[in-house]
Design a protein around this motif. Structure first.
Motif, short mmCIF file in Angstrom:
data_model
loop_
_atom_site.label_atom_id
_atom_site.label_comp_id
_atom_site.label_asym_id
_atom_site.label_seq_id
_atom_site.Cartn_x
_atom_site.Cartn_y
_atom_site.Cartn_z
N GLU A 120 0.84 -1.20 0.00
CA GLU A 120 0.00 0.00 0.00
C GLU A 120 0.88 1.24 0.00
OE1 GLU A 120 -2.54 1.57 -0.90
OE2 GLU A 120 -4.05 0.90 0.55
N VAL A 121 0.51 2.22 -0.85
CA VAL A 121 1.23 3.50 -0.92
C VAL A 121 0.24 4.63 -0.65
CG1 VAL A 121 2.51 5.08 -2.40
CG2 VAL A 121 2.96 2.62 -2.52
N TYR A 122 0.59 5.50 0.28
CA TYR A 122 -0.21 6.67 0.61
C TYR A 122 0.50 7.90 0.04
CZ TYR A 122 -2.27 3.49 4.07
OH TYR A 122 -2.87 2.41 4.70
N ASN A 175 10.29 9.35 0.75
CA ASN A 175 9.50 8.12 0.69
C ASN A 175 9.78 7.37 1.99
OD1 ASN A 175 8.73 8.77 -1.96
ND2 ASN A 175 10.54 7.75 -2.80
N TRP A 176 8.74 7.18 2.80
CA TRP A 176 8.91 6.73 4.18
C TRP A 176 8.09 5.48 4.45
CZ3 TRP A 176 12.70 9.47 6.31
CH2 TRP A 176 12.90 10.77 5.88
N ILE A 194 4.66 5.96 2.80
CA ILE A 194 4.18 7.33 2.60
C ILE A 194 5.07 7.96 1.53
CG2 ILE A 194 3.78 9.57 3.67
CD1 ILE A 194 2.05 7.48 4.95
N LYS A 195 4.47 8.39 0.42
CA LYS A 195 5.24 9.01 -0.65
C LYS A 195 4.78 10.45 -0.86
CE LYS A 195 6.84 5.13 -3.47
NZ LYS A 195 7.01 4.64 -4.85
N TYR A 196 5.76 11.36 -0.91
CA TYR A 196 5.48 12.77 -1.17
C TYR A 196 5.40 13.02 -2.67
CZ TYR A 196 6.20 14.43 3.64
OH TYR A 196 6.09 14.69 4.99
N GLU A 197 4.35 13.72 -3.07
CA GLU A 197 4.19 14.08 -4.48
C GLU A 197 5.34 14.97 -4.92
OE1 GLU A 197 1.13 16.70 -7.20
OE2 GLU A 197 0.30 15.57 -5.50
#
Length: 531
Positions: free
Chosen positions: A422-424, A492-493, A511-514
């Motif tokens: 899963e990627v948020y 990316n965490w 958790i990925k930052y745009e």
């Protein structure tokens, strides 16, 4: 309730593959060669590995990861993987605002990496193979750099194949102090761990260097072969939790088992601070007899106006930390009981807490009368609130097959490829709300890299006491939490379960930052295992 039954063969396979990892990784090393850093000369194990270099405003620490025989007590020893020849690794204690370098040298036969757990670092310093760096190969080194701008109690550990490497001893405490900290007469870090003597028996039992595939596991050295025929049927039907309880049989405090656990010796009137770090797999319970105390920090973050407690047990999930301030005003010899709440029969020990004139006395223990609850402890203070939320996500913790794999939103990470999970997706500046629901029958200590979060509610009950600021939250069977955090550290965490077997079996999200473009590109030939 979901069926969490699974056969012994799977669990023993996981452990056997763990024990066999030296051979399989050596093959990968021969194929891939050096991946990270430059080859350097390694100090031998009996050389001086004293490590800290200090100059004004900067601390440099040298950590050498190596294999050493480690004695837990007179009866128990094992081939540990350690930092600087000691278990746990040496305490790193620095001052707020210092620039810190930690130079890791790998003198192990396998790749490794170092994660500074809980400290919100720059992305490329987070120590996660395949996500923020390539593994540090045997004979190589890697330097981690950060500014110590988040005071508190933390720890460091391997983030490469954690189910093997941390379990074998690759962990240590890290404390960031501030000038404004209260001064204590006694200020000690106590690292809790749970050990399985059965693992050593398994490694000795099966000549695992010659195996590594399922046929070998089925034919040799698995747990079934170590059980007598009479108990085989009962073992075969054990749940994941029951098998863990069966295997893990020794509690450790600062790398020692009873009766070798070092006592905390105090004088009447001392101000005492004990920093507990749970480096193990089980949720632990701490019972302090016949003394008033305060819980001053969760995961290194201050509790607002902590209240005085007594005869109250404090529960600590895997990877969590709690700082406890004790009033040393009742001279005597006491035993602080520490035990796994689901495995007290096997994992139970006593930390001697002794006044200096009572060192020869028998230790007194006492069962707690109440349980500590973070939701109502301390006083409210200004913090993030739900009105600021810009993004909302769900995180459902589950198992699609009763315990062989663990999922987040029905997805699981393939730790060989770091895919499938899963990627948020967030944007810098977002205030993110996540609802975390545990639909399994086991605890899941969920750890967010690169950020602190704030707990808003548990099972619909809102926090009424101090803000609860953490980065690891133990979500127990059937529980549902709401948390919020500010997306203020681009990268990316990972957000994953810190029960390493659960993570290695899939319970990892990201958790990925745009718009974030990492400076690091994974080497497809590197044996990265980011759990």
């Amino acid at each position: 309730m979901k069926n969490n039954k699974k056969h012994i063969l799977f669990f023993s396979t996981v452990l056997l593959v763990t024990a066999c990892s030296n051979e399989s990784v050596d093959e990968e090393i021969n194929e891939t060669g050096d991946v990270t850093g430059e080859a350097i000369a390694i100090e031998n194990s009996d050389s001086d590995t004293s490590t800290s270099e200090n100059e004004e405003g900067k601390t440099t620490v040298h950590l050498i990861a190596s294999e050493e025989e480690w004695s837990l007590n007179e009866d128990l020893s094992f081939d540990a993987w350690v930092y600087n020849n000691t278990l746990p690794g040496e305490e790193i204690r620095v001052q707020e605002g210092e620039e810190v370098e930690i130079k890791l040298t790998n003198d192990l036969p396998v790749p490794t990496a170092l994660h500074l757990h809980g400290i919100p670092l720059d992305h490329e310093m987070d120590g996660v193979p395949g996500i923020t760096q390539n593994v540090v190969m045997p004979g190589d080194s890697f330097t981690y750099e950060f500014t110590a701008d988040a005071p508190g109690t933390y720890w460091y550990h391997s983030h490469q194949d954690g189910a093997t490497q941390v379990e074998k001893g690759l962990y240590g405490p890290l404390v960031i102090e501030t000038e404004n900290d209260q001064k204590y007469d006694i200020d000690e870090v106590l690292v809790l761990d749970d050990y399985s003597s059965m693992m050593e028996d398994m490694e000795d039992h099966g000549n695992m260097e010659d195996r590594g595939n399922m046929e070998g596991v089925e034919d040799h050295g698995n747990m079934e072969g170590m059980m007598d025929h009479e108990s085989h049927g009962a073992v075969e039907e054990m749940t994941h939790d029951e098998m863990m309880a069966h295997m893990y049989d020794t509690m450790l405090i600062n790398g020692k088992a009873s009766p070798e656990i070092e006592r905390v010796e105090v004088q009447e009137g001392d101000a005492v601070k004990l920093r507990f770090v749970n480096a193990g797999l089980f949720t632990q319970v701490i019972q302090i007899p016949d003394h008033n105390f305060k819980v001053t920090h969760y995961d290194g973050q201050k509790v607002n106006e902590p209240e005085t407690l007594s005869n109250t047990s404090v529960t600590l999930g895997a990877a969590e930390r709690v700082d406890i301030e004790i009033e040393a005003n009742n001279p005597g010899a006491y035993g602080v009981e520490i035990f796994a709440d689901t495995n007290k029969d096997n994992l139970h020990t006593v930390l001697p807490f002794v006044y200096e004139e009572y060192t020869e006395e028998e230790l007194a223990t006492k069962e707690a009368e109440a349980e500590f609850d973070t939701l109502s402890y301390g006083k409210p203070a200004e913090s993030l609130n739900l009105e600021e939320v810009t993004k909302e996500f769900d995180m459902v913790l589950d198992s699609e097959d009763g315990g062989e794999t663990f999922t987040i939103n029905n997805k699981k990470m393939d730790t060989e490829t770091a895919e499938g999970h899963e990627v948020y997706e967030v944007e810098e500046g977002d205030v993110v709300k996540m609802t975390i629901a545990n639909e399994t029958e086991v605890d899941h200590p969920m750890h967010l890299h690169g950020h602190f979060f704030q707990v808003i509610s548990r099972n619909g009950e809102e926090v009424s006491g101090s803000p609860i600021i953490m980065e690891t939250l133990n979500v127990r069977e059937g529980e549902e939490y709401e948390i919020i955090f500010e997306a203020d550290n681009p990268g990316n965490w990972l957000f994953h379960c810190h029960e390493f077997h659960h993570a290695s079996n899939g319970m990892v999200s990201e958790i990925k930052y745009e718009g974030f473009e990492p400076s690091f590109t994974p080497d497809p030939n590197a044996p990265n295992k980011p759990e």
